[in-house]
Design a protein around this motif. Sequence first.
Motif, PDB file in Angstrom:
ATOM      1  N   ALA A 128       4.948   0.835  -9.436  1.00  0.00           N
ATOM      2  CA  ALA A 128       5.597  -0.436  -9.081  1.00  0.00           C
ATOM      3  C   ALA A 128       5.006  -1.565  -9.911  1.00  0.00           C
ATOM      4  O   ALA A 128       5.734  -2.398 -10.458  1.00  0.00           O
ATOM      5  N   ASN A 129       3.691  -1.584 -10.028  1.00  0.00           N
ATOM      6  CA  ASN A 129       3.012  -2.602 -10.832  1.00  0.00           C
ATOM      7  C   ASN A 129       3.416  -2.485 -12.302  1.00  0.00           C
ATOM      8  O   ASN A 129       3.689  -3.491 -12.975  1.00  0.00           O
ATOM      9  N   SER A 130       3.490  -1.252 -12.812  1.00  0.00           N
ATOM     10  CA  SER A 130       3.890  -1.046 -14.211  1.00  0.00           C
ATOM     11  C   SER A 130       5.359  -1.394 -14.438  1.00  0.00           C
ATOM     12  O   SER A 130       5.720  -1.887 -15.505  1.00  0.00           O
ATOM     13  N   THR A 159      -4.706  14.714  -3.855  1.00  0.00           N
ATOM     14  CA  THR A 159      -5.730  15.729  -3.600  1.00  0.00           C
ATOM     15  C   THR A 159      -7.122  15.151  -3.787  1.00  0.00           C
ATOM     16  O   THR A 159      -8.031  15.401  -2.987  1.00  0.00           O
ATOM     17  N   MET A 160      -7.302  14.364  -4.836  1.00  0.00           N
ATOM     18  CA  MET A 160      -8.606  13.771  -5.135  1.00  0.00           C
ATOM     19  C   MET A 160      -8.912  12.538  -4.284  1.00  0.00           C
ATOM     20  O   MET A 160     -10.041  12.063  -4.274  1.00  0.00           O
ATOM     21  N   ALA A 161      -7.908  12.011  -3.581  1.00  0.00           N
ATOM     22  CA  ALA A 161      -8.059  10.738  -2.852  1.00  0.00           C
ATOM     23  C   ALA A 161      -8.580   9.664  -3.806  1.00  0.00           C
ATOM     24  O   ALA A 161      -9.514   8.919  -3.505  1.00  0.00           O
ATOM     25  N   THR A 162      -7.953   9.591  -4.970  1.00  0.00           N
ATOM     26  CA  THR A 162      -8.382   8.686  -6.032  1.00  0.00           C
ATOM     27  C   THR A 162      -8.415   7.240  -5.537  1.00  0.00           C
ATOM     28  O   THR A 162      -7.450   6.753  -4.943  1.00  0.00           O
ATOM     29  N   THR A 163      -9.524   6.579  -5.800  1.00  0.00           N
ATOM     30  CA  THR A 163      -9.683   5.181  -5.405  1.00  0.00           C
ATOM     31  C   THR A 163      -8.770   4.298  -6.266  1.00  0.00           C
ATOM     32  O   THR A 163      -8.798   4.373  -7.493  1.00  0.00           O
ATOM     33  N   LEU A 164      -7.987   3.482  -5.607  1.00  0.00           N
ATOM     34  CA  LEU A 164      -7.030   2.602  -6.280  1.00  0.00           C
ATOM     35  C   LEU A 164      -7.727   1.381  -6.859  1.00  0.00           C
ATOM     36  O   LEU A 164      -8.562   0.746  -6.204  1.00  0.00           O
ATOM     37  N   GLU A 165      -7.382   1.041  -8.074  1.00  0.00           N
ATOM     38  CA  GLU A 165      -7.950  -0.111  -8.768  1.00  0.00           C
ATOM     39  C   GLU A 165      -7.377  -1.415  -8.186  1.00  0.00           C
ATOM     40  O   GLU A 165      -6.314  -1.414  -7.588  1.00  0.00           O
ATOM     41  N   ASN A 166      -8.082  -2.516  -8.423  1.00  0.00           N
ATOM     42  CA  ASN A 166      -7.726  -3.801  -7.812  1.00  0.00           C
ATOM     43  C   ASN A 166      -6.335  -4.305  -8.180  1.00  0.00           C
ATOM     44  O   ASN A 166      -5.595  -4.768  -7.320  1.00  0.00           O
ATOM     45  N   SER A 167      -5.967  -4.245  -9.462  1.00  0.00           N
ATOM     46  CA  SER A 167      -4.687  -4.815  -9.893  1.00  0.00           C
ATOM     47  C   SER A 167      -3.489  -4.141  -9.223  1.00  0.00           C
ATOM     48  O   SER A 167      -2.668  -4.825  -8.594  1.00  0.00           O
ATOM     49  N   PRO A 168      -3.331  -2.820  -9.308  1.00  0.00           N
ATOM     50  CA  PRO A 168      -2.185  -2.218  -8.633  1.00  0.00           C
ATOM     51  C   PRO A 168      -2.282  -2.294  -7.107  1.00  0.00           C
ATOM     52  O   PRO A 168      -1.266  -2.423  -6.424  1.00  0.00           O
ATOM     53  N   LYS A 169      -3.497  -2.257  -6.566  1.00  0.00           N
ATOM     54  CA  LYS A 169      -3.657  -2.365  -5.116  1.00  0.00           C
ATOM     55  C   LYS A 169      -3.177  -3.723  -4.625  1.00  0.00           C
ATOM     56  O   LYS A 169      -2.434  -3.828  -3.642  1.00  0.00           O
ATOM     57  N   SER A 170      -3.566  -4.780  -5.311  1.00  0.00           N
ATOM     58  CA  SER A 170      -3.148  -6.130  -4.943  1.00  0.00           C
ATOM     59  C   SER A 170      -1.631  -6.276  -5.035  1.00  0.00           C
ATOM     60  O   SER A 170      -0.990  -6.837  -4.143  1.00  0.00           O
ATOM     61  N   PHE A 171      -1.050  -5.757  -6.131  1.00  0.00           N
ATOM     62  CA  PHE A 171       0.397  -5.831  -6.300  1.00  0.00           C
ATOM     63  C   PHE A 171       1.104  -5.110  -5.145  1.00  0.00           C
ATOM     64  O   PHE A 171       2.044  -5.635  -4.551  1.00  0.00           O
ATOM     65  N   ALA A 172       0.656  -3.903  -4.835  1.00  0.00           N
ATOM     66  CA  ALA A 172       1.304  -3.117  -3.785  1.00  0.00           C
ATOM     67  C   ALA A 172       1.167  -3.789  -2.419  1.00  0.00           C
ATOM     68  O   ALA A 172       2.122  -3.813  -1.637  1.00  0.00           O
TER      69      ALA A 172
END
Length: 195
Positions: free
Chosen positions: A85-87, A167-180
């Motif tokens: 969504a951010n991209s 599967t990895m429960a990858t930690t979301l970075e600030n920029s896309p997290k904020s956008f979402a």
Amino acid sequence: MTHIIPKPREELPELEPILQMVEASMGFLPTSMMTMAHWPELTQAFGGLGATILHSGELDAGLKQMIAFAVSNAAGCRYCQAHTANSAQKNNVSEEKIKAVFEFEKSDLFSDQEKAALSVAVHAGMVPNAVEAEHMSELLAHFSEKQAVEVVAVISLFGFLNRWNDTMATTLENSPKSFAKDQLAAHGWVAGKHE
């Protein structure tokens, strides 16, 4: 919190060219790439595949990101939903249109061509895969065979990423997290295990 700690960048001098390319393209370095970096050959191969699928071909980059967003929604990967969504927004897709992807079938914001691609993406993201002959026929009514291959390549790339990041429960970075949080929360988006 991610199940496997991302590799520190300073330990990966052989990956620096691909990491710089990804960082320049996205504006940040995805955590998923750094967990893949435990197997550097995977990072190299994935980086090349991702660059080919997302940055070459005939389809508009914004449409590719909407396809990736739709398949990630169907698969339920919150990490990839936030990223795509951010991209999409970074590739000139309006925030209104990004939000409308959740109901694209009924929205006048999408062309018949876009609806055909998004329909294949949504059905491909289901388990089991729900793409039927009529979905592909509609896709081929609006796209050349090469372009249809591009649509399916985007879907398939994010099939890998959806499975990897959930599967990895990858930690979301600030920029896309904020956008979402700002743009997708009204549709039920939460970071969940990607916090």
